[in-house]
Every structure is written in C-alpha cells, then in structure tokens.
Design a protein around this motif. Sequence first.
Motif, short mmCIF file in Angstrom:
data_model
loop_
_atom_site.label_atom_id
_atom_site.label_comp_id
_atom_site.label_asym_id
_atom_site.label_seq_id
_atom_site.Cartn_x
_atom_site.Cartn_y
_atom_site.Cartn_z
N PRO A 194 -15.59 5.17 66.96
CA PRO A 194 -15.89 5.23 68.41
C PRO A 194 -16.23 3.84 68.97
N LEU A 195 -15.44 2.84 68.57
CA LEU A 195 -15.64 1.46 69.00
C LEU A 195 -14.29 0.89 69.47
N PRO A 196 -14.30 -0.07 70.37
CA PRO A 196 -13.04 -0.74 70.73
C PRO A 196 -12.42 -1.35 69.48
N THR A 197 -11.15 -1.01 69.20
CA THR A 197 -10.51 -1.44 67.96
C THR A 197 -9.05 -1.77 68.21
N CYS A 198 -8.56 -2.78 67.47
CA CYS A 198 -7.13 -3.09 67.51
C CYS A 198 -6.69 -3.59 66.15
N GLU A 199 -5.38 -3.54 65.93
CA GLU A 199 -4.82 -4.06 64.70
C GLU A 199 -3.91 -5.24 65.04
N VAL A 200 -4.01 -6.31 64.24
CA VAL A 200 -3.29 -7.56 64.50
C VAL A 200 -2.50 -7.93 63.25
N ASN A 201 -1.22 -8.28 63.42
CA ASN A 201 -0.43 -8.67 62.26
C ASN A 201 -0.64 -10.15 61.93
N SER A 202 0.04 -10.62 60.89
CA SER A 202 -0.16 -12.00 60.41
C SER A 202 0.32 -13.05 61.39
N ARG A 203 1.17 -12.63 62.37
CA ARG A 203 1.66 -13.58 63.39
C ARG A 203 0.78 -13.60 64.63
N GLY A 204 -0.28 -12.81 64.62
CA GLY A 204 -1.21 -12.79 65.74
C GLY A 204 -0.86 -11.82 66.83
N LYS A 205 0.11 -10.93 66.61
CA LYS A 205 0.51 -9.95 67.60
C LYS A 205 -0.31 -8.66 67.42
N ILE A 206 -0.76 -8.08 68.53
CA ILE A 206 -1.50 -6.82 68.49
C ILE A 206 -0.48 -5.68 68.34
N ILE A 207 -0.64 -4.90 67.26
CA ILE A 207 0.36 -3.86 66.98
C ILE A 207 -0.17 -2.46 67.31
N ARG A 208 -1.51 -2.32 67.45
CA ARG A 208 -2.04 -1.00 67.79
C ARG A 208 -3.45 -1.15 68.35
N VAL A 209 -3.83 -0.27 69.30
CA VAL A 209 -5.19 -0.26 69.85
C VAL A 209 -5.67 1.17 69.93
N ASN A 210 -6.97 1.38 70.04
CA ASN A 210 -7.48 2.74 70.25
C ASN A 210 -7.93 2.91 71.70
N GLU A 211 -8.40 4.08 72.03
CA GLU A 211 -8.69 4.42 73.43
C GLU A 211 -9.89 3.69 74.01
N HIS A 212 -10.71 3.07 73.17
CA HIS A 212 -11.92 2.42 73.65
C HIS A 212 -11.71 0.93 73.99
N ILE A 213 -10.50 0.42 73.81
CA ILE A 213 -10.27 -1.02 73.97
C ILE A 213 -10.53 -1.49 75.40
N GLY A 214 -10.46 -0.55 76.37
CA GLY A 214 -10.74 -0.89 77.76
C GLY A 214 -12.17 -1.35 77.99
N GLU A 215 -13.07 -1.10 77.04
CA GLU A 215 -14.46 -1.57 77.16
C GLU A 215 -14.54 -3.09 76.97
N VAL A 216 -13.49 -3.64 76.32
CA VAL A 216 -13.48 -5.08 76.06
C VAL A 216 -12.64 -5.80 77.11
N PHE A 217 -11.48 -5.28 77.40
CA PHE A 217 -10.54 -5.93 78.32
C PHE A 217 -10.42 -5.12 79.61
N ILE A 218 -10.17 -5.83 80.68
CA ILE A 218 -10.04 -5.17 81.98
C ILE A 218 -8.86 -4.21 81.96
N TYR A 219 -7.80 -4.61 81.27
CA TYR A 219 -6.62 -3.76 81.13
C TYR A 219 -6.50 -3.33 79.67
N SER A 220 -6.06 -2.08 79.48
CA SER A 220 -6.03 -1.53 78.11
C SER A 220 -4.66 -1.64 77.45
N ASP A 221 -3.64 -1.92 78.24
CA ASP A 221 -2.28 -2.00 77.68
C ASP A 221 -2.03 -3.41 77.13
#
Length: 583
Positions: A15-42
């Motif tokens: 139940p925390l803002p979470t994302c997954e990042v690959n070795s090239r620095g690209k975000i490959i997945r986020v969970n529903e709480h990521i909007g608590e960190v960033f203004i936009y969730s997409d």
Amino acid sequence: MTEAIIGKISSIDVPLPTCEVNSRGKIIRVNEHIGEVFIYSDITDSDFFAITGVRISQLAEAADGKRVLVDRNGKNFRLIVRSEGADEDTVYTVFFIDVTGFENLKVRYSDEKICVCHVNIDNYDELISNVPSEVGMTIAARIDSIVRKWFAKFEGSVTKVQNTSYMIYLHHMYVRQIVDSKFNILDEVREIETKADFPASLSIGLGIGGKNILETEEFAVTALELALGRGGDQAVVKDGGRIQYYGGKNQTVEKGNKGKSRIVGHALKQLIEQSNRVLIMGHKGADMDAFGSSLGIYRMCALSGTEAHIVIDEVNDSLHAIFTQAKAADNYSFITTQRAEKLITRETLLIVLDTHRPSYLERPELLETAERIVVIDHHRKAEDSIENTALSYIESYASSTAELVTEMLQYAGGKKTLIKLEAEALLAGMYIDTNRFAVKTGVRTFEAAAWLRRSGADTTEVKRFFQTDLEDFRVRAKCIAAAEFYDNGFAVSVCEGNNQDAQVINSQVADELLNIKGIKASFVAGRNDKGVTCVSARSLGDVNVQLIMEKLGGGGHLTTAGAQVECSPEEVINEIKKMTARI
C-alpha cells in the motif's frame, strides 16, 4: 522494519507508491498509489532519471542500503529499492516512503539549535582616550545601537558583558543570512565618525554546530581569539573544525599602553628562572627578525643565570654575516634540532619566536616533547596555532617580533641589558620587517629602535648585514625587469632558477615593485635551493594580501604576507592572477 515487510510481499500488494525500473532507466510498471508521488500517474515508459533526478547507479546503491531521498509533489520520499536479475536483465522495484514529517523535524531541529556570538570593540581604550569625553560617549552609544539593531534583525538576544564586549544567542536558521551579509556590521561601525586617527572596529567570533551550548560557546571563544589575534576588524565563524574569515580590511591599530609588555616580560622572566634550561627556536629558514629575537631572548636567559641554547639547523646567506659574527663572539650556544630533542626534560622551557604555527618550525616534534612552551609572535593568528602554551604573546599590531622582545627586555632586564651585537640584531629584525621603517611602523616601533640605539646599536653595522652578493643582485634586477603590470593595480613576477635566498630576493623585488606609480599590490614567486616555491606579497593597504596568501597555505599581515607551496612559480602566479581578478 519497513524494508523487512516489503521484502516479503509483491510490489502490487504494497500500500505504498511503487514502480519498477529496468536497467536502462525506463519505468515498466507502476501501482495505483504512484499518484501520491507525482502529479500525474501515467508515467509508464518514462525515464526514471528525468522525473526524479535519481540515476540507475543510485538505485543500485539504494538496493545495498544507501539512503536516497527525492522531493516531489511538496513531499519528501525515501527510496527503498529491491533489485532482481543481473546486468541488462536487472529490474529495480522502487518503493516511495513518505518521510516528510521526519525531514521537517530534522530541519526544525537544525534551525532551532542555539548559536553563540561574541562581539568585542577593538582598541576601545585607545579610541576613548584620543577623543573628547563627550565624543567618546557618543561613539560608545552609537556602537551599542548598531550592535543591538543589527542582531535584532536575526532575533538575537544581546547582552552587554563589559564596556567593550557583548554576548549574543541566536538560532541557527539565521546563520546563512548573517554569512550572506558578509557581516556588514563591520562596515557600519567602521563608518562612524570618531575624530581620531583611526576608525572604530569590531571583532566577532561566531560559534555554531557544537554538540551542546557549552561546546558552541567554546567555538565562539576560539573564533573571537582568532579574530583578535589577526588584528581585529573582522568576523570569524567556527563550525566544528571548519573556520571562515570575513572582513579584516583595517590595518591593526597600535596599542598605546605598554602594560601588557611589562606583565608578559616579568612572567617570561619568572618562567625562565624556574627552568633548568631554555631552548629558543624560530621558524625554519630563519630571517633576521627570528634570529635577532633569539639573541634578545638568549640575553634575558643569561641575565637570569639560566642555561640557554638557540635551536637552528641551517643558516641561509641572508643571515651568514650576523651568524658568523655571533658564533665568533663565543657568547651563545647554537645547537641542532637533533641535539635539542636530547636536551628536553620536564623542566625545560621551549620559547618559539616569530611564528605560532607548528608547521613553520624547524622541528615541530619538539612541541610534543616539551611540557612548557612560550610563543612570541607578531603575525596575524592562524587557526593551526600552537596549543597548550604556558605563555602566549601574539600581537599583530607590532612591526616585528624583535619589537616585542625589545620592549620586554626594557622591563625584564637590568640597566645594562644588551651587548652591541644583540642590539644590532634586534634593530636589524625591525629594519627588515618594516621595509626600512616604511611600513607597519608605529610610535612604539621607533621608541624600541631608539632604546636599541642607546644600547649600542650601530646603524651602519646594521646596514652591512643586508649587503648581498653580485649574483643575487643580478637575479633581483632580472626579476624586476620581468614583472608584469595590470590595470587593476597589481604587479606580478617570477624569479628564474633555484636560489638559496629565494625568500629574501622575492620580498625585496615585491618591495621594489610597490615603488611604481599606480601599483597597489605586488606578488613575486621563485624556487629556493630545495625546489620549494616561495611567494612574497606586498601591498600599500588597499588590498589585504594576507587573505590571498592564506588561500595558498601561508599568512602574514594586511600589507606583508607570504607562502611556501609545492607547485611551480608560474602555476602559483597564475592562481594569484585569478584571485586578484575578482578584487
């Protein structure tokens, strides 16, 4: 605890803002709480570094336990990172832990820490005694008003301890504002109309960053001692082991009262009489001031009936004439530092002359062996000064250490104190450090010189001590001819080759360059016979050359300073050009 819980469950379930990042620095997945960190969730397929400022290498470090923070959406987040896979297949799961409250508490704790400031009015007695009483009262009231109003801007609690000193307590949150102002209170006080020959000035010591108020108070006291020891009219900030200097624009004002010389002279005489022997040591590469002062102190020991030795390893050409004469007289004991180490006992007194910095001594190790140390010096005090002294007499107003020693001899000696050579050696020390009595010369300087003249000093003999050989004269002339001059009033030059008397030659060239119209400061560099670059700096008072030399590891006075560095003369002159370009 948080890391342990995260390690046992899927990133989707946390139940925390979470994302997954690959070795090239690209975000490959986020969970529903990521909007608590960033203004936009997409933010899928976004570059992690672009939106957070955190590199992949930092994520790898965070996975190993390093603390990484990001500020987003008005909050502070700590990154907890879990890595899976290896090399190009590595995937970093990043959990954003909201630590805003904790970080705000840390900032508040830092902001509300107590800082201690000591303020001292320089030369208060001299100032008041040199003006009519009603003017003196006006000056004192004006200074008091400036101090209270200036610190009131920073919500400081001001307490007047004596007529000449204040103690101020304030919060750490205002330190940055004070430092950014460059302590302009110094300028305000200096602009007061005093109707005296010198302006009013303050010395300020600010202590910050102590473990408690007691340690912070000690920092403030140390800072004030440094400000006073460097001639006053400046502020010193001590933050733990870090020390910063501000101001120092005024030439040090000579003290009219000789009471301190009398007190120190008698105290030194008692210490000498209580010792089984005395070792007298100047700075390495001793000059005429250090050597003349050594002979003066040696005479004080002889009058007290105490065994004394002058510690000196090498004598350069500038001291050759007087050293040969002193050795031929057979009145003095000259020993090496190696011999001195064998002579030191618990009852031995070590007297250090013309320096107060351990790194400048012939053998700094002697300080560790000696239990009783006396320091007599006229240079502005540096932060790495000799500690735990039995007696310290550092007066930056004085023209030379020879002047201080001469005054003490008048009070601690007898009617017939000095022999002719000692009087001439002390006069020569004053002569060289004042550039033939042209700079940094006060009434007390001439009074001391007059006493030495009455004690038998022959000015013609003194002049012979400074005669140079033909080769040194040619080197000096070539260095003057090679000088470069700039529109801002600075002159620089490099002496070619390795010269045994590089320090003396450089100082003579720097003095000569100041005689040119429009030149307000001069800098000369050249190597000595050991390959060390010696730098001499001179000014007419408009430029504080001491501050410039301190940045190179040296020191001195506002108008006379120097340094010894390992880099080439050309490199150090280029560095000086960069520093003076900003003045």
